[in-house]
Design an enzyme around this catalytic site. Sequence first.
Site, short mmCIF file in Angstrom:
data_model
loop_
_atom_site.label_atom_id
_atom_site.label_comp_id
_atom_site.label_asym_id
_atom_site.label_seq_id
_atom_site.Cartn_x
_atom_site.Cartn_y
_atom_site.Cartn_z
N ARG A 171 56.19 -30.48 -11.96
CA ARG A 171 56.19 -30.18 -10.32
C ARG A 171 54.82 -29.76 -10.11
O ARG A 171 54.43 -30.41 -9.25
CB ARG A 171 57.22 -29.07 -9.93
CG ARG A 171 57.05 -28.81 -8.53
CD ARG A 171 58.37 -28.39 -7.94
NE ARG A 171 59.30 -27.39 -8.70
CZ ARG A 171 58.62 -25.93 -8.80
NH1 ARG A 171 57.75 -25.74 -8.30
NH2 ARG A 171 59.43 -25.25 -9.72
N TYR A 207 53.99 -40.48 15.88
CA TYR A 207 54.95 -41.15 15.16
C TYR A 207 56.12 -40.23 15.23
O TYR A 207 56.32 -39.15 15.01
CB TYR A 207 54.62 -41.06 13.56
CG TYR A 207 55.55 -41.77 12.81
CD1 TYR A 207 55.90 -42.74 12.50
CD2 TYR A 207 56.21 -40.54 12.07
CE1 TYR A 207 57.12 -43.18 12.13
CE2 TYR A 207 57.31 -40.67 11.13
CZ TYR A 207 57.65 -42.31 10.84
OH TYR A 207 58.58 -42.62 10.45
N ASP A 211 46.32 -38.96 11.08
CA ASP A 211 47.37 -39.81 10.53
C ASP A 211 46.77 -41.14 10.64
O ASP A 211 46.40 -41.95 11.77
CB ASP A 211 48.61 -39.81 11.22
CG ASP A 211 49.83 -40.72 10.66
OD1 ASP A 211 49.38 -41.50 9.74
OD2 ASP A 211 50.71 -40.60 10.85
N LYS A 267 53.39 -47.38 3.17
CA LYS A 267 53.24 -48.52 4.04
C LYS A 267 51.92 -49.32 3.44
O LYS A 267 52.34 -49.95 2.22
CB LYS A 267 52.68 -47.91 5.33
CG LYS A 267 53.54 -47.09 6.13
CD LYS A 267 54.85 -47.65 6.58
CE LYS A 267 56.02 -46.45 6.88
NZ LYS A 267 55.50 -45.59 8.02
C1 LIG Z 1 55.65 -44.24 8.30
C2 LIG Z 1 54.89 -43.44 8.89
C3 LIG Z 1 55.00 -42.20 8.70
C4 LIG Z 1 56.00 -41.18 7.82
O1 LIG Z 1 55.89 -41.81 6.45
P1 LIG Z 1 57.21 -41.63 5.43
O2 LIG Z 1 56.61 -42.22 4.19
O3 LIG Z 1 58.14 -42.76 6.14
O4 LIG Z 1 57.78 -40.26 5.41
C5 LIG Z 1 53.88 -41.36 9.29
N1 LIG Z 1 53.21 -41.79 10.10
C6 LIG Z 1 52.93 -43.04 10.38
C7 LIG Z 1 51.83 -43.56 11.29
C8 LIG Z 1 54.10 -43.74 9.76
O5 LIG Z 1 54.03 -45.14 10.16
#
Ligand SMILES: *Cc1c(COP(=O)(O)O)cnc(C)c1O
Length: 372
Positions: free
Chosen positions: A47, A99, A170, A195
């Site tokens: 961890r 988001y 982000d 993503k």
């Molecule tokens: C998908 C997404 C997130 C969250 O990510 P997860 O892997 O689903 O927890 C945060 N910000 C953006 C812009 C996203 O597209």
Amino acid sequence: MKPETLAVHAGNHPDEKTGAVIAPLITSTTFLRNEEGGYTSGYQYGRSSNPNRTSLENVLAALENGADACAFSSGVAAGMTLFQALEPGSHILAPDDMYHGLRNQLLQVFAGVLSVSFVNMGDVDAVEKAITPQTRMIWIETPSNPLLKITDIKALSAIAKKHHCLLACDSTFASPIFQKPLDLGADIVLHSSTKYLGGHSDIIGGALITGDKSSFWQKVKNFQGLGGAVPSPFDCYLLIRSIKTLPWRMRAHDENARKVAAFLDAHPLVETVFYPGLPTHPGYNIAREQMTGFGGMLSFLVKSGEGAAKALVNKTKFFTQATSLGGVESLIEHRYSVEGPESKTPKNLVRVSVGLENAEDLMEDLRQALEG
Ligand SMILES: *Cc1c(COP(=O)(O)O)cnc(C)c1O
């Protein structure tokens, strides 16, 4: 090293013991102690750290020109750890089109602990006016979801510095290939590695990357282990493998999305296209300055309204109707129904993640779905 070289080499080193060219997957949860009770390898317990995770964090930090990175089991877990590292009572400025998962996290998980104001990050004066003596962090998301709004990272970095706030970005939609927020003055970058970093729609993951190893970052790193929302060694191994092709995948996503955006923009049944690579997009000039590509995400408004938008997403053959983005396969969705009744997303908006299929096939598919 340039990004393509970093992507291949910064996360992988041949194994000295076996000569394996690809670093092995280490699943062990625990590591040997020596006679003095210390840990010769530097690893202690899975961890706290793991060799595959260290390799992933190394390549992520390198690609963002950062000083260090922390990998998490999801993008929202990365965000949560960052928010947990703020002192209780802190105020955050966040985008009015944040988001939705992170927006709901701030409003529900951190209710009574952190306060948040949602502002239009495109209006720099409004951002500065919203700062209070308790403001500790400005959170931006660029390009944003689902309207692909562009935030001027340099301008917001200047405001954040002036008011002694952290600027967190982000950068999921851009990936580290098309945008380097740390170089533009951000302090911390977040990616949902679910993503583009993963790229094949088969890993949930997230990451934070820092520009310097500040005391705040040490706290984040400590909370990564104490919170325990860490990725499995296998997920780290898969992500390192995916990242090797990231620069080339992004180039192809961008090339295809430009064509699809231009096609939709010219189509009589489409009202508006939101893609930062279109000169008519309000964020076009800033995007051109702070990004080296526009990415593979776009959305558009269907002229005949919500019903037509919902029908369209059921008619495509190569665009799979599903949420998420950044995979090799193209996805399409009626965004409002994913975000729920609180959403400000227009009801006739369709969001598209342009994949790596042939662009002609993709355009033909959208044409028959729009006209059919
Ligand atoms: C998908 C997404 C997130 C969250 O990510 P997860 O892997 O689903 O927890 C945060 N910000 C953006 C812009 C996203 O597209």
